[in-house]
Design a protein around this motif. Structure first.
Motif, short mmCIF file in Angstrom:
data_model
loop_
_atom_site.label_atom_id
_atom_site.label_comp_id
_atom_site.label_asym_id
_atom_site.label_seq_id
_atom_site.Cartn_x
_atom_site.Cartn_y
_atom_site.Cartn_z
N ILE A 47 2.48 -52.24 -22.82
CA ILE A 47 2.41 -51.64 -21.50
C ILE A 47 1.80 -52.33 -20.33
O ILE A 47 2.07 -52.42 -19.39
N ALA A 48 0.42 -52.44 -20.73
CA ALA A 48 -0.68 -53.22 -19.90
C ALA A 48 0.12 -54.33 -19.26
O ALA A 48 -0.12 -54.95 -18.13
N GLY A 49 0.88 -55.15 -20.02
CA GLY A 49 1.51 -56.41 -19.79
C GLY A 49 2.34 -56.13 -18.63
O GLY A 49 2.70 -57.18 -17.67
N TRP A 50 2.98 -55.05 -18.30
CA TRP A 50 3.98 -54.63 -17.36
C TRP A 50 3.15 -54.21 -16.07
O TRP A 50 3.41 -54.13 -14.88
N GLU A 53 -2.71 -53.32 -16.26
CA GLU A 53 -3.84 -52.67 -16.59
C GLU A 53 -3.53 -51.80 -17.75
O GLU A 53 -2.25 -51.31 -17.56
N ARG A 54 -4.54 -51.58 -18.76
CA ARG A 54 -4.25 -50.81 -19.95
C ARG A 54 -4.42 -49.09 -19.47
O ARG A 54 -5.39 -48.85 -19.25
N PRO A 55 -3.47 -48.48 -19.48
CA PRO A 55 -3.60 -47.14 -19.16
C PRO A 55 -4.29 -46.25 -20.36
O PRO A 55 -4.23 -46.44 -21.60
N THR A 56 -4.89 -45.27 -20.01
CA THR A 56 -5.97 -44.52 -20.86
C THR A 56 -5.67 -42.94 -20.66
O THR A 56 -6.14 -42.25 -21.57
N ASN A 57 -5.10 -42.52 -19.53
CA ASN A 57 -4.79 -41.14 -19.35
C ASN A 57 -3.59 -40.85 -18.57
O ASN A 57 -3.01 -41.83 -18.24
N GLY A 64 6.89 -35.94 -10.91
CA GLY A 64 6.78 -37.19 -11.88
C GLY A 64 5.55 -37.08 -13.06
O GLY A 64 5.16 -36.06 -13.50
N LEU A 65 5.14 -38.09 -13.14
CA LEU A 65 3.93 -38.42 -13.90
C LEU A 65 3.03 -39.47 -13.39
O LEU A 65 3.46 -40.52 -13.09
N TRP A 66 1.76 -39.31 -13.51
CA TRP A 66 0.85 -40.43 -13.42
C TRP A 66 0.11 -40.95 -14.65
O TRP A 66 -0.07 -40.20 -15.66
N LEU A 67 -0.06 -42.23 -14.82
CA LEU A 67 -0.81 -42.86 -15.69
C LEU A 67 -1.88 -43.36 -15.03
O LEU A 67 -1.97 -44.02 -13.77
N TYR A 68 -3.33 -43.31 -15.75
CA TYR A 68 -4.56 -43.74 -14.98
C TYR A 68 -5.28 -44.81 -15.97
O TYR A 68 -4.97 -44.83 -17.22
N GLY A 69 -6.04 -45.52 -15.38
CA GLY A 69 -6.64 -46.64 -16.10
C GLY A 69 -8.11 -46.39 -16.59
O GLY A 69 -8.57 -44.90 -16.23
N THR A 73 -8.70 -44.27 -12.21
CA THR A 73 -7.84 -44.71 -10.99
C THR A 73 -6.45 -44.55 -11.30
O THR A 73 -6.11 -45.12 -12.62
N GLY A 74 -5.53 -44.16 -10.59
CA GLY A 74 -4.24 -44.15 -10.96
C GLY A 74 -3.70 -45.80 -10.81
O GLY A 74 -3.70 -46.22 -10.04
N ILE A 75 -2.95 -45.85 -11.87
CA ILE A 75 -2.38 -47.14 -12.11
C ILE A 75 -0.91 -47.14 -11.50
O ILE A 75 -0.52 -47.98 -10.89
N VAL A 76 -0.19 -46.13 -11.64
CA VAL A 76 1.22 -46.21 -11.60
C VAL A 76 1.70 -44.85 -11.69
O VAL A 76 1.24 -43.87 -12.36
N HIS A 77 2.70 -44.42 -10.68
CA HIS A 77 3.23 -43.09 -10.77
C HIS A 77 4.68 -43.25 -11.12
O HIS A 77 5.57 -44.01 -10.28
N PHE A 78 5.14 -42.58 -12.19
CA PHE A 78 6.57 -42.42 -12.56
C PHE A 78 7.25 -41.23 -11.74
O PHE A 78 6.65 -40.30 -11.78
N ASN A 79 8.39 -41.56 -11.33
CA ASN A 79 9.16 -40.52 -10.37
C ASN A 79 10.27 -39.85 -11.42
O ASN A 79 10.80 -40.62 -12.23
N ARG A 80 10.19 -38.69 -11.48
CA ARG A 80 11.46 -37.98 -12.37
C ARG A 80 12.75 -38.31 -11.86
O ARG A 80 12.93 -37.85 -10.56
N GLN A 81 13.60 -38.68 -12.76
CA GLN A 81 14.92 -38.72 -12.37
C GLN A 81 15.82 -37.83 -12.88
O GLN A 81 16.69 -37.41 -12.33
N LYS A 82 15.48 -37.31 -13.95
CA LYS A 82 16.18 -36.06 -14.72
C LYS A 82 15.30 -35.81 -15.88
O LYS A 82 14.25 -36.46 -16.27
N THR A 83 15.57 -34.78 -16.59
CA THR A 83 14.92 -34.12 -17.74
C THR A 83 14.67 -35.38 -18.68
O THR A 83 15.61 -36.14 -18.97
N ASP A 84 13.36 -35.60 -18.94
CA ASP A 84 12.97 -36.79 -20.04
C ASP A 84 13.15 -38.41 -19.71
O ASP A 84 13.46 -39.15 -20.45
#
Length: 103
Positions: A47-50, A53-57, A64-69, A73-84
């Motif tokens: 995942i860090a390759g994309w 940075e390696r997410p830890t939290n 949506g959903l935040w992944l943190y380093g 610090t926030g690495i990326v925010h995923f936006n919810r498109q539909k359930t799951d």
């Protein structure tokens, strides 16, 4: 009447997920969203390759959903498109998909 987004509880998102570039389902990285520490496990180096940075939290947001380093610090925010199903457009222009791992 105004509408507001409802925060998905962490318990509803915990579990096994798959992450891959849109259109490249064969390049899958496994991700486990946990409620206890460690909060993330799976193919984190993949995942860090994309993400660069390696997410830890992680944490849910109303949209949506935040992944943190490691530094919190926030690495990326995923936006919810539909359930799951969550997506983010990367700086490279590609779309990274996060979907719940279904049996």
């Amino acid at each position: 009447m105004a509408s507001s987004l409802i925060l998905t509880p962490p318990e509803a998102l915990a579990g096994q997920w798959r992450m891959y570039p849109e259109g490249a389902n064969a390049q899958v990285c496994e991700l486990d969203l946990a409620l206890q520490i460690p909060r993330l496990s799976g193919d984190l180096e993949c995942i860090a390759g994309w993400l660069g940075e390696r997410p830890t939290n992680w944490e849910p947001t109303p949209d949506g959903l935040w992944l943190y380093g490691i530094e919190g610090t926030g690495i990326v925010h995923f936006n919810r498109q539909k359930t799951d199903r969550y997506e983010v457009r990367l700086k490279s222009g590609g779309v990274l998909v996060l979907v719940r791992d279904t049996p």
